[in-house]
Design a protein around this motif. Structure first.
Motif, short mmCIF file in Angstrom:
data_model
loop_
_atom_site.label_atom_id
_atom_site.label_comp_id
_atom_site.label_asym_id
_atom_site.label_seq_id
_atom_site.Cartn_x
_atom_site.Cartn_y
_atom_site.Cartn_z
N HIS A 349 24.47 -13.04 7.01
CA HIS A 349 24.41 -13.07 8.47
C HIS A 349 23.00 -12.74 8.94
CE1 HIS A 349 25.77 -12.39 12.65
NE2 HIS A 349 24.78 -11.51 12.63
N HIS A 353 19.52 -15.01 10.74
CA HIS A 353 18.56 -14.76 11.83
C HIS A 353 17.14 -15.04 11.37
CE1 HIS A 353 21.41 -13.02 14.65
NE2 HIS A 353 21.79 -12.09 13.80
N GLU A 377 23.66 -16.01 16.12
CA GLU A 377 24.66 -15.24 15.35
C GLU A 377 25.44 -16.13 14.40
OE1 GLU A 377 23.14 -12.05 17.14
OE2 GLU A 377 24.40 -12.19 15.37
N TYR A 490 28.75 -13.15 19.97
CA TYR A 490 29.54 -13.16 18.74
C TYR A 490 30.81 -13.97 18.93
CZ TYR A 490 26.30 -9.44 17.62
OH TYR A 490 25.14 -8.72 17.41
ZN LIG Z 1 23.54 -11.03 14.14
#
Ligand SMILES: [Zn+2]
Ligand SMILES: C=C(C[SeH])C(=O)N1CCC[C@H]1C(=O)O
Length: 598
Positions: A349, A353, A377, A490
């Motif tokens: 995750h 980014h 995200e 999210y």
């Molecule tokens: Zn994140």
């Protein structure tokens, strides 16, 4: 003439972007120094740098708004000026700006340094969230211990309430100075759609059925395990779901799997047996990105990231984060990594980014953002969807290649992902619904906590293990609330990542809607440079175009929709409906018996 002005404006905005890059670099270095070593001195230094930066930003802004940019012919120039004409928190007068910055740092510090006493050993009072408290919530099956930790963690974070009230006041004042009605409008601005909240609400309506089916099934399994502390038809007690915020339920998979006899090897123990440490987890993650012909991490990344919790006694913000230092070389992750599957997923995750930062690093600084925050995200999670597939885990040796692949094993694997992705949805939605209500003045400070539990109970179907009151401030138990980090990103990510995954899987030849031997949930895009190429094209755009243009590059679609997620979990949805019917399970939940007193 207007033409002359546009020519002047183009030169101006080029210089301004380079100036902003330097300013962002200085600010980010100071913010990193404080977040990775919480001391009075580092806080003071960070506030000084922010103050100076805000002053310069406001001076530049006064120049920027002199241009007649709304009438420029060039779309790109107009778009850059539009983004640069939003001043943000720097619009506040200096002392209010500093107060707001300090309030946010102080709330984050309470959270990042909070310690509680152990349930069994009352003299051991140095338990912090990461890793001790997180591990208890994940692994303890003692409801009394879980209740103790759940209540104590919230007790230690309740003092943030007074700070939060002032945070709301100043954040709203800043928003109004940016011509928004409240901070809600400021937070939603980058989604560039007047109907975005309604769109999110209608997607949640489409996803409610599968969530209530999972919720009903899990409540049945929890009743079997814990008895009457779990009611047959009421909300689920929040402390029993394996996670401090009940936002991901994968830690209670072991006693809730559809086919317990087909339980697969525990990936966490495999990671430990194979001698994985944090560095190897991140190197493995990098190798996945590189297999798609995406970019590898820079030397500065490996030199300057903090991938394990420092053991020199310092206080730091352990909540995982990825950082762009706006100099095209320096990118970092800070993560207090434990060797377990959850943190292996988080590593992907966070590296998602960094990949986005790398892909759009040639854009002018004003466009070095996600197409919308949900895109940022989603990148890493798209990779995790492939990495978590049984096929991939066998490819990298985390599952023995000889273990049989049958429907039971397959459904268990899909269920594991569902405990993370489906369980999350109402939480991802309610976090900002509650904050929007506060910013818009519909929820006042006297009702903060009971409104929080009204949403947690009615939307998420969870309840506290003990009665609550307005002396509590349970929202502050969650990092994003005390750190001024919006959360809708999210929810958006958990929806669009399946649209991205579906498109990437089709490009990789791993999914075909007409071919039942290639269901979406078995797809692994590993080594598909074709998928990687389209993903890279989308990421390189940053926020230079409205997000539907970016989504279209990878998926051919221009709308966020639930079809990808529903397609991925279709087999699980069917099984849950049949299982709940067989068990005569009550679907949904009645109101809570727990009280929240003013
Ligand atoms: Zn994140
Ligand atoms: C891992 C991060 C840092 Se951007 C995070 O905050 N996440 C990732 C999933 C949802 C949310 C959370 O932990 O609440």
């Amino acid at each position: 003439s207007l033409e002359d002005e546009e020519i002047r404006a183009r030169a101006y905005v080029k210089l301004l972007n380079d100036k902003i890059a330097l300013r962002n670099n200085r600010e980010t270095l100071a913010a990193w120094k404080y977040a990775s070593n919480i001391t009075e001195e580092n806080l003071k230094e960070q506030l000084d740098v922010s103050k100076e930066s805000a002053k310069e930003t406001k001076e530049d802004w006064l120049e920027t708004i002199k241009f007649n940019w709304r009438s420029f012919g060039d779309y790109d120039l107009r778009r850059q000026f539009e983004k640069l004409s939003i001043l943000g928190k720097s619009a506040l007068p200096e002392e209010k700006f500093l107060k707001l910055e300090k309030i946010i740092s102080d709330m984050q510090t309470i959270y990042s340094t909070a310690k509680i006493c152990d349930h069994k050993n009352k003299t051991k009072c140095d338990l912090v969230l990461d890793p001790e408290i997180t591990d208890i919530l994940a692994n303890s099956r003692d409801p009394e211990e879980l209740k103790h930790v759940w209540v104590e963690w919230r007790h230690k974070n309740a003092p943030a309430k007074e700070l939060f009230r002032d945070y709301v006041k100043y954040a709203n004042e800043a928003a109004v100075l940016n011509n928004f009605t409240s901070n809600t409008g400021f937070w939603l601005y980058d989604y560039e759609s007047p109907t975005f909240v309604q769109d999110v609400e209608s997607i949640w309506e489409q996803l409610k059925p599968i969530y209530t089916q999972l919720h009903a099934y899990i409540r049945t399994k929890l009743r079997q395990r814990y008895g009457d502390i779990v009611s047959e038809k009421g909300p689920i007690p929040a402390h029993l779901l394996g996670n401090m915020w009940a936002q991901s339920w994968s830690n209670i998979a072991d006693f809730t799997l559809p086919h317990p006899s087909a339980k697969r090897a525990d990936i966490t123990s495999e990671l430990l047996n194979q001698g994985y440490d944090a560095l190897k987890m991140f190197k493995t993650a990098e190798e996945f990105f590189v297999s798609l012909n995406l970019k590898k991490m820079t030397p500065e990344f490996w030199e300057r990231s903090i991938l394990v919790k420092p053991n020199d006694g310092r206080e730091l913000v352990c909540h995982a984060s990825a950082w762009d230092f706006f100099d095209k070389k320096d990118f970092r992750i800070k993560q207090c990594t434990s060797v377990n599957f959850e943190d292996f997923t988080t590593a992907h995750h966070e590296m998602g980014h960094i990949q986005y930062y790398l892909q759009y690093s040639d854009q002018p600084v004003v466009y070095r953002q996600g197409a919308n925050d949900g895109f940022h995200e989603a990148v890493g999670d798209v990779m995790s969807l492939s990495v978590s597939s049984t096929k991939h885990l066998k490819r990298i040796g985390l599952i023995d290649a000889n273990t049989p692949d049958n429907d039971a094993v397959d459904l268990n694997a899909l269920f594991m992902i569902g405990l993370d992705k489906i369980a999350f949805l109402p939480f991802g939605y309610l976090m900002d619904k509650w904050r929007w209500g506060i910013f818009d003045g519909n929820i006042t400070a006297e009702d903060y906590n009971c409104k929080w539990w009204e949403y947690r109970t009615s939307i998420q179907g969870v309840e506290p293990p003990v009665d609550r009151s307005e002396d509590d401030f349970d929202a502050a138990a969650k990092y994003h609330i005390v750190a001024d980090v919006p959360y809708l990103r999210y929810f958006v990510s958990f929806v669009i990542q399946f649209q991205f995954h579906r498109a990437a899987c089709e490009l990789a030849g791993e999914y075909d809607p007409e071919d039942p031997t290639k269901p979406l949930h078995k797809c692994d895009i590993y080594h598909s440079t074709k998928a990687g190429e389209s993903i890279a094209k989308m990421l390189q755009m940053g926020s230079s175009r409205p997000w539907p243009d970016a989504m279209e590059v990878l998926t051919g679609q221009r709308k966020m929709d639930a079809s990808g997620l529903l397609e991925y979990f279709r087999p699980l949805h069917k099984w849950l409906e049949a299982e709940n019917k067989k068990n005569g399970a009550y679907i949904g939940w009645e109101s809570t018996q727990k009280k929240c007193t003013k």
